[in-house]
Write an enzyme that holds these catalytic residues in place. Structure first.
Site: not given
Ligand code: NAD
Length: 477
Positions: A154, A230, A250, A284, A378
């Site tokens: 992303n 990821g 992360e 994220c 998410e």
């Protein structure tokens, strides 16, 4: 274009290799063909990285590492438009957001160049301890060796540089495994470092799938640290299989934002439209949950819907486009199915949520419940739930009701409330009067709970990519 791994400066694109195609998510055209790395390539990359660490990078003076990073920043500035176009092509990110990714990436290189010269240690007051008279204690920071960097699609350039640039600043070498969907910018980045004068092998690029090459990198005994950005499932596997390595993870979130009655509604609307729908929510820290205090709920919702409906949806190459495609049709269909499931469970879709291939229109959802996927999991898609609340206590407890804790946004003009709420939120970071989505490249960034382990933001990444070494001297007076 056929591209492949780059190991010790040499590209491995042999015809006998398996390949994957990089597909432009908007046009559906093939952007490149990638020759995949084998397990032997991975071994060669790690072995070479270790050798280059020991023979070259470990000994390279700080001013040289700093110069290379500064030159890399200058070259990226020159090639900014070329890199931005590639991110549009491989990730489908609208050009204006791709350009801002490049601008931020240049900053990461500049911060890293500066910090390469500031890896300071300390001198300890040894005589503070009994029997410490006539002793000297020095703490130095030393590079750890081979760093395995695994990155998502992303922010293919920015997030790769959050790993590679601090690693180089600290004097490490890197084996870089970029996302399968966005390998072209990764390939160009490694070439750019070659041009900037980084020795061959200081970054080795391995193109491959996560399952085959990524997992082998994680378990390799010559790799000293894995830094991964990821998804949560992959992060969990990495945590379980990395053994004694240092690990930075992360991961994802369902980021919350709270708008209090004393907040600036227009500021909140502007920040949260970008925060919820920028790069189709594939961020994220994308604003996924918005809690609005009851007295301003209707006004906020009306303005938020209006501003969302004004977003320009279309070709990511166009300067005016706000919303382009998602990464794949499957990703858009999965998000669409979550929206439909919420509707069947009683939610109201106030706007958006229609799908055309990879494009999903920005969806605002109300009348949701905590158990719905659109709230609790998410989403990583252009959808957001807007929920009313009564009291500050309620807002805090609903915000914290999540397995994730990356960043939150709080809109209020009351400084006491801002500090009180920030202290109570279980988050890696809190923004006051901006959306959860905002990020600079020099503050500590990372999650609590299942959003991750460790922090990035150049200075903080460098801390995690070095070891402290104590040297004690017994002096003879
Ligand atoms: P992903 O987890 O599917 O893939 C990320 C990388 O991991 C890819 O390079 C992939 O090849 C590799 N990988 C896959 N399986 C692996 C394995 N078994 N071992 C080692 N490596 C493996 O994520 P994605 O779809 O590319 O990105 C989206 C996710 O990334 C979202 O969950 C998002 O929240 C998260 N993300 C987090 C941050 C952050 O800073 N916290 C930033 C951006 C994205």
């Amino acid at each position: 274009m056929r591209i492949g791994s780059i190991i010790n400066g040499t590209e491995r694109v042999g015809e006998d290799r398996n390949t994957i195609d990089v597909i432009n998510p908007y046009t559906n055209e093939k952007a490149a063909e990638v020759a995949l790395a084998s397990r032997e390539d991975l071994d060669a990359a790690v072995n070479n990285s270790l050798e280059v660490f020991q023979t070259t990078m470990k000994k390279m003076p700080a001013h040289e590492r700093s110069d290379i990073l500064r030159r890399a920043a200058e070259i990226l500035e020159e090639k900014a438009e070329e890199f931005a176009s590639v991110i549009v092509e491989e990730a489908g990110k609208p050009i204006k957001h791709s350009r801002s990714e490049i601008t931020r990436s240049i900053q990461i290189l500049k911060f890293s160049s500066e910090l390469a010269k500031h890896m300071t240690g300390e001198v300890l007051p040894m005589d503070a301890a009994l029997r410490g008279e006539n002793r000297m204690g020095i703490v130095k920071r030393t590079p750890i060796g081979v760093v395995g960097a695994i990155t998502p699609f992303n922010f293919p350039l920015n997030l790769s540089l959050h790993k590679i640039a601090p690693a180089i600043a600290a004097g490490n070498t890197v084996v870089f495994k970029p996302a399968e969907k966005t390998p072209i910018s990764a390939y160009m980045l490694v070439k750019l470092f070659q041009e900037a004068g980084l020795p061959n092998g200081a970054i080795n690029l391995v193109m491959g799938t996560g399952e085959e090459v990524g997992s082998a990198l994680v378990t390799h005994d010559k790799v000293k640290k894995i830094t991964f950005t990821g998804s949560l499932p992959v992060g969990k596997t990495i945590r379980e299989t990395a053994g004694f390595k240092k690990v930075t993870l992360e991961l994802g979130s369902n980021s919350p934002n709270i708008v209090f009655e004393d907040g600036d509604i227009d500021q909140a609307v502007t920040s949260l439209v970008l925060g919820a729908f920028g790069f189709s929510g594939q961020v994220c820290v994308s604003a996924q949950r918005i809690y609005v205090q009851k007295g301003i709920y209707q006004e906020f919702l009306a303005k938020f819907i209006k501003a969302t409906e004004e977003l320009v949806i279309g070709d990511p190459r166009d300067d005016k486009t706000d919303i382009g495609p998602m990464i794949t049709k499957e990703a858009a269909s999965r998000a669409k199915s979550w929206i439909e499931e919420a509707r069947e469970q009683g939610a109201t879709i106030e706007t958006g949520g229609s799908q055309d291939g990879t494009v999903l229109t920005p969806a605002i959802i109300t009348n949701v419940e905590q158990k719905m996927k659109v709230v609790s999991d998410e989403a990583f898609a252009p959808l957001v739930s807007v929920m009313p609340f009564d009291t500050e206590e309620e807002a805090v407890s609903r915000t914290n009701d999540s397995i994730y804790g990356l960043q939150a946004g709080v809109f209020t003009k009351d400084i006491d409330r801002a500090m009180r709420v920030s202290d109570q939120l279980e988050m890696g970071g809190v923004w006051i009067n901006d959306a959860s989505t905002f990020r600079q490249d020099n503050h500590p960034y990372g999650g609590v709970k299942q959003s991750g382990i460790g922090r990035e933001g150049v200075k903080y990444a460098i801390e995690d990519m070095t070891e402290s070494k104590f040297i004690g001297i017994k002096l003879n007076p």
